[in-house]
Scaffold this motif. Structure first.
Motif, mmCIF file in Angstrom:
data_model
loop_
_atom_site.group_PDB
_atom_site.id
_atom_site.type_symbol
_atom_site.label_atom_id
_atom_site.label_comp_id
_atom_site.label_asym_id
_atom_site.label_seq_id
_atom_site.Cartn_x
_atom_site.Cartn_y
_atom_site.Cartn_z
ATOM 1 N N VAL A 1 14.015 64.846 44.068
ATOM 2 C CA VAL A 1 14.483 66.030 43.362
ATOM 3 C C VAL A 1 15.762 65.643 42.631
ATOM 4 O O VAL A 1 16.739 65.230 43.258
ATOM 5 C CB VAL A 1 14.738 67.204 44.330
ATOM 6 N N THR A 2 15.749 65.754 41.314
ATOM 7 C CA THR A 2 16.904 65.314 40.517
ATOM 8 C C THR A 2 17.736 66.469 39.990
ATOM 9 O O THR A 2 18.752 66.254 39.359
ATOM 10 C CB THR A 2 16.435 64.468 39.321
ATOM 11 N N GLY A 3 17.354 67.688 40.243
ATOM 12 C CA GLY A 3 18.090 68.846 39.761
ATOM 13 C C GLY A 3 17.293 69.572 38.712
ATOM 14 O O GLY A 3 16.155 69.208 38.474
ATOM 15 N N PRO A 4 17.784 70.586 38.135
ATOM 16 C CA PRO A 4 19.154 71.086 38.290
ATOM 17 C C PRO A 4 19.362 71.682 39.679
ATOM 18 O O PRO A 4 18.451 72.238 40.275
ATOM 19 C CB PRO A 4 19.271 72.158 37.206
ATOM 20 N N TRP A 5 20.581 71.522 40.158
ATOM 21 C CA TRP A 5 20.933 72.007 41.488
ATOM 22 C C TRP A 5 21.352 73.472 41.407
ATOM 23 O O TRP A 5 21.976 73.890 40.439
ATOM 24 C CB TRP A 5 22.088 71.180 42.064
ATOM 25 N N PRO A 6 21.041 74.234 42.460
ATOM 26 C CA PRO A 6 21.550 75.611 42.474
ATOM 27 C C PRO A 6 23.070 75.582 42.520
ATOM 28 O O PRO A 6 23.661 74.707 43.147
ATOM 29 C CB PRO A 6 20.982 76.214 43.755
ATOM 30 N N THR A 7 23.696 76.519 41.874
ATOM 31 C CA THR A 7 25.158 76.590 41.899
ATOM 32 C C THR A 7 25.583 77.775 42.759
ATOM 33 O O THR A 7 24.901 78.792 42.803
ATOM 34 C CB THR A 7 25.747 76.705 40.481
ATOM 35 N N TYR A 8 26.684 77.589 43.423
ATOM 36 C CA TYR A 8 27.216 78.627 44.315
ATOM 37 C C TYR A 8 28.554 79.162 43.826
ATOM 38 O O TYR A 8 29.179 79.974 44.493
ATOM 39 C CB TYR A 8 27.340 78.070 45.738
ATOM 40 N N ALA A 9 28.976 78.727 42.659
ATOM 41 C CA ALA A 9 30.286 79.113 42.120
ATOM 42 C C ALA A 9 30.415 80.621 41.947
ATOM 43 O O ALA A 9 31.507 81.169 42.087
ATOM 44 C CB ALA A 9 30.555 78.398 40.803
ATOM 45 N N GLN A 10 29.316 81.293 41.655
ATOM 46 C CA GLN A 10 29.385 82.737 41.440
ATOM 47 C C GLN A 10 29.704 83.503 42.726
ATOM 48 O O GLN A 10 30.022 84.687 42.682
ATOM 49 C CB GLN A 10 28.092 83.271 40.809
ATOM 50 N N PHE A 11 29.666 82.810 43.869
ATOM 51 C CA PHE A 11 29.946 83.460 45.152
ATOM 52 C C PHE A 11 31.363 83.194 45.661
ATOM 53 O O PHE A 11 31.732 83.624 46.743
ATOM 54 C CB PHE A 11 28.940 82.998 46.209
ATOM 55 N N LYS A 12 32.182 82.494 44.883
ATOM 56 C CA LYS A 12 33.509 82.097 45.361
ATOM 57 C C LYS A 12 34.432 83.284 45.642
ATOM 58 O O LYS A 12 35.398 83.145 46.377
ATOM 59 C CB LYS A 12 34.170 81.134 44.379
ATOM 60 N N ASP A 13 34.141 84.449 45.081
ATOM 61 C CA ASP A 13 34.990 85.621 45.313
ATOM 62 C C ASP A 13 34.561 86.450 46.519
ATOM 63 O O ASP A 13 35.204 87.448 46.836
ATOM 64 C CB ASP A 13 35.015 86.504 44.056
ATOM 65 N N LEU A 14 33.489 86.047 47.181
ATOM 66 C CA LEU A 14 33.073 86.749 48.393
ATOM 67 C C LEU A 14 34.065 86.460 49.512
ATOM 68 O O LEU A 14 34.781 85.443 49.472
ATOM 69 C CB LEU A 14 31.685 86.283 48.826
ATOM 70 N N PRO A 15 34.095 87.291 50.536
ATOM 71 C CA PRO A 15 34.953 86.994 51.691
ATOM 72 C C PRO A 15 34.564 85.641 52.307
ATOM 73 O O PRO A 15 33.410 85.202 52.209
ATOM 74 C CB PRO A 15 34.664 88.145 52.657
ATOM 75 N N GLU A 16 35.523 84.994 52.935
ATOM 76 C CA GLU A 16 35.313 83.645 53.465
ATOM 77 C C GLU A 16 34.119 83.571 54.414
ATOM 78 O O GLU A 16 33.329 82.625 54.366
ATOM 79 C CB GLU A 16 36.571 83.142 54.167
ATOM 80 N N ARG A 17 33.960 84.556 55.260
ATOM 81 C CA ARG A 17 32.837 84.540 56.218
ATOM 82 C C ARG A 17 31.497 84.454 55.498
ATOM 83 O O ARG A 17 30.638 83.660 55.870
ATOM 84 C CB ARG A 17 32.888 85.774 57.103
ATOM 85 N N GLU A 18 31.316 85.227 54.438
ATOM 86 C CA GLU A 18 30.066 85.202 53.682
ATOM 87 C C GLU A 18 29.872 83.864 52.972
ATOM 88 O O GLU A 18 28.756 83.359 52.851
ATOM 89 C CB GLU A 18 29.997 86.350 52.676
ATOM 90 N N ARG A 19 30.973 83.275 52.503
ATOM 91 C CA ARG A 19 30.871 81.966 51.851
ATOM 92 C C ARG A 19 30.440 80.894 52.849
ATOM 93 O O ARG A 19 29.639 80.021 52.522
ATOM 94 C CB ARG A 19 32.187 81.583 51.179
ATOM 95 N N TRP A 20 30.927 80.984 54.091
ATOM 96 C CA TRP A 20 30.493 80.034 55.118
ATOM 97 C C TRP A 20 29.016 80.231 55.446
ATOM 98 O O TRP A 20 28.296 79.265 55.720
ATOM 99 C CB TRP A 20 31.353 80.146 56.380
ATOM 100 N N VAL A 21 28.542 81.461 55.433
ATOM 101 C CA VAL A 21 27.115 81.725 55.665
ATOM 102 C C VAL A 21 26.284 81.078 54.551
ATOM 103 O O VAL A 21 25.260 80.442 54.813
ATOM 104 C CB VAL A 21 26.838 83.248 55.759
#
Length: 75
Positions: A19-39
């Motif tokens: 699998v060469t990508g494109p990779w899913p990005t998680y940047a749009q979730f950076k403003d969630l609370p820390e607990r949700e980001r760890w999940v």
């Protein structure tokens, strides 16, 4: 692209899809609370592990994957 795993035991020698990508990005979730980001971090790792268990090989190394997820989620 396929690769052959020559060092795997005979019963596991098979062609793996890379699998060469494109990779899913998680940047749009950076403003969630820390607990949700760890999940989300845990979910991303579990999804990658599931793909690898099914025989997929990732072009992005595991260390690069972890670094990217942590950077995108600001962890």
């Amino acid at each position: 692209m396929n690769i052959i795993r020559p060092h795997a035991p005979p019963q596991e020698r098979r062609t793996a899809t890379i699998v060469t990508g494109p990779w899913p990005t998680y940047a749009q979730f950076k403003d969630l609370p820390e607990r949700e980001r760890w999940v989300l971090y845990g979910s991303a790792k579990a999804y990658r592990e599931s793909l690898e268990t099914q025989g997929f090989a990732m072009a992005e190394s595991y260390d690069d994957f972890i670094s990217r997820i942590c950077r995108e989620l600001e962890l």
